[in-house]
Design a protein around this motif. Structure first.
Motif, PDB file in Angstrom:
ATOM      1  N   LEU A  79      12.430   0.890  -8.458  1.00  0.00           N
ATOM      2  CA  LEU A  79      11.848  -0.352  -8.165  1.00  0.00           C
ATOM      3  C   LEU A  79      12.859  -1.517  -8.011  1.00  0.00           C
ATOM      4  O   LEU A  79      14.057  -1.278  -8.455  1.00  0.00           O
ATOM      5  CB  LEU A  79      10.645  -0.712  -9.100  1.00  0.00           C
ATOM      6  N   ARG A 139       2.067   2.401  -7.139  1.00  0.00           N
ATOM      7  CA  ARG A 139       2.639   2.881  -5.855  1.00  0.00           C
ATOM      8  C   ARG A 139       1.861   4.212  -5.608  1.00  0.00           C
ATOM      9  O   ARG A 139       1.687   4.977  -6.274  1.00  0.00           O
ATOM     10  CB  ARG A 139       4.004   2.982  -6.080  1.00  0.00           C
ATOM     11  N   ARG A 143       1.403   7.067  -2.925  1.00  0.00           N
ATOM     12  CA  ARG A 143       1.929   7.752  -1.625  1.00  0.00           C
ATOM     13  C   ARG A 143       1.171   9.066  -1.085  1.00  0.00           C
ATOM     14  O   ARG A 143       0.809   9.741  -1.977  1.00  0.00           O
ATOM     15  CB  ARG A 143       3.356   8.453  -2.033  1.00  0.00           C
ATOM     16  N   GLU A 164       3.780   4.844   1.675  1.00  0.00           N
ATOM     17  CA  GLU A 164       3.414   4.414   0.395  1.00  0.00           C
ATOM     18  C   GLU A 164       2.766   2.890   0.356  1.00  0.00           C
ATOM     19  O   GLU A 164       3.296   2.184   1.224  1.00  0.00           O
ATOM     20  CB  GLU A 164       4.695   4.435  -0.408  1.00  0.00           C
ATOM     21  N   THR A 178       1.981  -0.432  -2.183  1.00  0.00           N
ATOM     22  CA  THR A 178       2.155  -1.035  -3.483  1.00  0.00           C
ATOM     23  C   THR A 178       1.315  -2.311  -3.648  1.00  0.00           C
ATOM     24  O   THR A 178       1.092  -3.187  -2.663  1.00  0.00           O
ATOM     25  CB  THR A 178       3.618  -1.532  -3.520  1.00  0.00           C
TER      26      THR A 178
END
Length: 304
Positions: A108, A156, A158, A291, A293
């Motif tokens: 990150l 997160r 994905r 992905e 966030t």
């Protein structure tokens, strides 16, 4: 494994313990003594305390801490469905699954680590999950405490499938308050909302601030990124800062519904308020390999 970016003071700590049912929990403590406790059942934050030991999250005295039940309190994660807006169980299955500690998460931004004590968790679907929701995903969750004692959750998600999928998500945060009649919420004025007590009919918020005199179950749409909960009796304000979470759920069951819930005390509605950072009205769609966030940061400040 678990990490502390707070290297100046060795009192910052990350500790893995077990609850009374043998479920792993991660205890985070920052150098000033603020703490958070996260259960691997549901990836659920169960406690957030100030450096004076004051609990900021509500948990029912009748909460059930044994799987497969979600704990009534703290911050359950509603994924991949919010409420009953789909074919899955209420609020989806993530809050009822066992997460694992993520020993080697993808990096990150340094700002998400520096000066913070944190843990990284991971959820992947089981074979049974894929039968009811046939989409392969990795859901990474970082829970951290800042030097000032703020609580941060970074999700997160994905898509590791070969086809797109869509999901809804909410951090169903139970805030501990003095009395529901002493609280107001600001940052929702003039917004449209869907009222779950009226078959999700759409209304527009008319008041300058939201106050509470009866059951509330709403999703406010397209909100600003900071929401405030003022608790007049305790002279403190919760600030909710969010990214990637355009909607805000607000819930208090009030008296009648409280008495109908087995894992909730008859009078406990007076001591809690749920205000959720969420993506509900327009589900998030991920193409293969994409992905998403989302970030939530909670803080508490003195107020008059």
């Amino acid at each position: 494994m678990n990490h502390s970016g707070a290297t100046l003071d060795q009192k910052a700590a990350v500790e893995v313990t077990k609850d009374r049912n043998g479920i792993d929990q991660v205890l985070l403590r920052n150098p000033r003594g603020a703490s958070a406790r996260v259960s691997l059942h549901g990836g659920q934050v169960l406690s957030w305390r100030t450096d004076r030991g004051e609990e900021l999250l509500f948990t029912s005295s009748k909460a059930i801490f044994k799987p497969p039940y979600a704990v009534r309190g703290g911050i359950p994660i509603c994924f991949p469905q919010f409420g009953q807006r789909g074919s899955l169980e209420q609020h989806g299955f993530a809050r009822n699954r066992t997460w694992i500690i993520d020993d080697n998460p993808p990096a990150l931004h340094p700002n998400d680590s520096s000066g913070k004590v944190y843990t990284d968790l991971l959820l992947k679907p089981s074979e049974d999950d894929l039968k009811i929701w046939p989409h392969s995903f990795e859901f990474r969750l970082r829970v951290s405490l800042t030097a000032d004692g703020n609580l941060s959750l970074i999700s997160r998600i994905r898509n590791i499938n070969f086809k797109p999928f869509s999901f809804s998500i909410a951090y169903h945060t139970y805030f501990a308050i003095s009395d529901i009649s002493e609280v107001r919420v600001e940052g929702l004025e003039t917004l449209d909302y869907l009222d779950n007590l009226c078959q999700r009919e759409r209304f527009t918020e008319q008041g300058d601030a939201l106050t509470f005199e009866s059951e509330v179950d709403r999703v406010y749409l397209g909100s600003r990124d900071i929401i405030a909960i003022f608790d007049h009796e305790r002279k403190r304000t919760f600030l909710i800062q969010k990214e990637g979470l355009p909607d805000v759920g607000v819930w208090n069951p009030w008296e009648k519904k409280s008495k109908a819930m087995v894992d909730f005390g008859d009078e406990e509605y007076k001591q809690m308020l749920c205000v959720n950072g969420a993506a509900v009205e327009k589900p998030v769609t991920l193409k293969p390999g994409e992905e998403w966030t989302g970030r939530l940061e909670l803080s508490v400040v003195p107020s008059s």
